[in-house]
Design a protein around this motif. Structure first.
Motif, short mmCIF file in Angstrom:
data_model
loop_
_atom_site.label_atom_id
_atom_site.label_comp_id
_atom_site.label_asym_id
_atom_site.label_seq_id
_atom_site.Cartn_x
_atom_site.Cartn_y
_atom_site.Cartn_z
N LYS A 116 -0.47 -4.32 -6.94
CA LYS A 116 -1.63 -5.19 -7.11
C LYS A 116 -1.32 -6.51 -7.83
N SER A 233 -8.44 -5.89 -3.22
CA SER A 233 -8.07 -5.29 -1.94
C SER A 233 -9.04 -5.78 -0.87
N GLY A 268 -6.34 2.38 1.05
CA GLY A 268 -7.59 2.46 0.30
C GLY A 268 -8.49 1.37 0.86
N SER A 271 -4.71 -3.17 1.47
CA SER A 271 -3.91 -4.35 1.13
C SER A 271 -2.40 -4.09 1.15
N ASN A 272 -1.96 -2.97 0.59
CA ASN A 272 -0.50 -2.74 0.59
C ASN A 272 -0.01 -2.51 2.00
N THR A 417 3.69 2.57 -3.41
CA THR A 417 2.94 1.47 -4.02
C THR A 417 2.94 1.45 -5.54
C1 LIG Z 1 -4.94 0.21 -5.37
C2 LIG Z 1 -3.80 1.04 -4.97
C3 LIG Z 1 -3.66 1.51 -3.66
C4 LIG Z 1 -4.67 1.28 -2.58
O1 LIG Z 1 -5.06 -0.02 -2.31
P1 LIG Z 1 -4.72 -0.76 -0.96
O2 LIG Z 1 -5.50 -2.02 -1.04
O3 LIG Z 1 -5.16 0.13 0.17
O4 LIG Z 1 -3.28 -1.00 -0.95
C5 LIG Z 1 -2.54 2.23 -3.35
N1 LIG Z 1 -1.60 2.53 -4.27
C6 LIG Z 1 -1.72 2.10 -5.54
C7 LIG Z 1 -0.64 2.48 -6.52
C8 LIG Z 1 -2.80 1.34 -5.93
O5 LIG Z 1 -2.91 0.92 -7.19
#
Ligand SMILES: *Cc1c(COP(=O)(O)O)cnc(C)c1O
Length: 455
Positions: A116, A233, A268, A271-272, A417
């Motif tokens: 993030k 996100s 989620g 974004s990742n 992530t």
């Molecule tokens: C916030 C988060 C996600 C999920 O968010 P995305 O926007 O879908 O990437 C995944 N892994 C971690 C460690 C996060 O903090």
């Protein structure tokens, strides 16, 4: 060949991407525009200006510029923790006795513990450049709030975080990290905002939700002089900033002539995953290469696999624009025993469109299996994974085991992530056998679907 690949592929500082990649530029079917919830017309930059920073609005609405240069100040900040390593999971492969070759891109190597920070620093930078005093935001599990606090501290901006109440209570350490970096943290729903008071009046015992905290943060930004709202996100701009993950991954693989067959990421708000798949999806969209791209979501919050593709509110209080996305309905509140993160009701409009058009697939996994995978991974690879990241680990392991059956030597890349140091309450539930796999029934989902706007 495989012997020549090191356990960690590091890029040098000079190889840090110089531009973010805007996936939308290469999409034939662009993601649908954000709509004004009152008029149902596409939102203009002027309408967004009271809530978002100017430069970020430009990025949000830009469907055509392929590469957007990363300002030098942001690249300098990135240099403190990037390029992040791409790791060949030799130990996991050995443990599984699989012919598959597994790689993961590790984004947990900074104090906030997740990817993030890549977008937090960009958003804080543009707020600062606009001469603002500060930013407001929501945080669920706390990773986004932590990342934003770090970025704001670095740039000398004020940071107000509305934290989902259940996390505020269960994760006092995250809260204190944010306060260490100078942020103020309020449990949501709170009595500080109109929307918070309204939600509490309707549902006094609520432990909060991301959608609800978003409403409070947006209201706070709109009512405070010199503040704007930022989001970690879902939005197009966030996927844009996260494209550094994919650009680095591609560059590292190219160095060793490795072509992945499969790219896996947890989702989620998307974004990742949107960042990781960037350059691979580009080749897929342009018909230059094919990859099996997989989004992994919790079975208890199944936006892609059981949601509908429709315009919906991004928040519970319905103060935000409408986005066309895979959604469970903005009234969705996950089961209280859900401990694995990824609990947002909607999904990135970019990924939603790509999924709808058949460029990627999605699977939903139950949380105890996610924690089993997390534990196996921690024991062999050493890194303590975040529960969110472990959704991707789970599916990478499943795919590697499938390769073992078929003898296929697939190359699998997944996004790791973040780290799970602050998620020990969830791990504790798992170890004590107190975690269940509640999966919403069709009736539950139908109830939440009724909260979708009629249009
Ligand atoms: C916030 C988060 C996600 C999920 O968010 P995305 O926007 O879908 O990437 C995944 N892994 C971690 C460690 C996060 O903090």
């Amino acid at each position: 060949m495989s012997n020549t690949i090191p356990y960690k592929i590091y890029l040098s500082e000079n190889e840090l991407p110089k531009a973010w990649y805007n996936l939308r530029a290469d999409m034939k079917n662009k993601p649908a525009p954000l709509l004004n919830p009152g008029t149902l017309q596409p939102l203009t930059a002027d309408e967004l200006a009271p809530i978002f920073c100017e430069e970020l609005i430009k990025q949000e609405l830009d469907d055509t510029t392929r590469f957007i240069p990363i300002p030098q100040e942001i690249r300098d900040f990135y240099k403190m923790y990037r390029p992040s390593p791409l790791i060949r999971a030799y130990c996991l492969e050995e443990k599984l006795q699989t012919p598959a070759k597994i790689y993961y891109k590790f984004e947990g190597n900074n104090t906030s513990g997740s990817h993030k920070l890549n977008s937090a620093i960009a958003q804080a930078y543009y707020a600062k450049k606009q001469g603002l005093k500060g930013v407001t935001t929501e945080t669920g599990a706390g990773q986004w709030g932590t990342a934003l606090s770090m970025a704001c501290a670095y740039l000398g901006l004020d940071c107000k975080v509305y934290m989902v109440k259940v996390s505020y209570e269960q994760k006092p350490f995250r809260r204190e990290v944010m306060r260490t970096y100078g942020a103020s943290v309020t449990p949501s729903p709170s009595m500080e905002t109109n929307v918070g008071r309204k939600i509490l009046a309707e549902n006094p015992g609520t432990t909060g939700s991301l959608g609800c905290a978003i409403s409070e943060a947006v209201e706070a930004a709109a009512s405070l002089e010199g503040y704007r709202y930022v989001l970690g996100s879902v939005l197009n701009q966030v996927l844009l900033h996260q494209s550094v993950i994919g650009e680095e991954t591609k560059a590292a693989l190219d160095k060793y002539g490795v072509k992945p067959d499969m790219i896996i990421g947890c989702a989620g708000g998307g974004s990742n995953l949107g960042g990781l798949i960037g350059p691979f999806m580009r080749e897929k969209l342009l018909g230059e290469a094919d990859y099996d791209i997989v989004a992994v979501e919790p079975a208890s919050c199944p936006s892609f696999t059981r949601g509908v593709f429709a315009y919906d509110f991004c928040d519970t209080g319905k103060v935000c624009p409408l986005a066309k996305m895979y959604t469970l309905g903005s009234g969705f509140i996950p089961a209280p025993n859900h401990a694995g993160g990824l609990r947002y009701h909607g999904m990135s409009p970019v990924l939603s469109q790509l999924y709808h058009d058949g460029y990627m697939r999605a699977v939903a996994v139950p949380q105890t299996e996610v924690f089993e995978a997390a534990e196996m991974f921690a024991r062999v690879e050493g890194i303590l994974p975040a529960p969110e990241s472990s959704h991707a680990i789970k599916v990478a392991i499943d795919e590697a085991m499938r390769c073992k059956e078929t003898g296929e030597e697939k190359t699998i890349v997944f996004g790791l992530t973040g780290t799970g140091y602050f998620d020990m309450v969830a791990y504790e539930k798992f170890h004590d056998g107190k975690m269940d796999d509640y999966i919403p029934t069709e009736e539950d989902l139908a109830k939440f679907r009724k909260t979708l706007p009629e249009m």
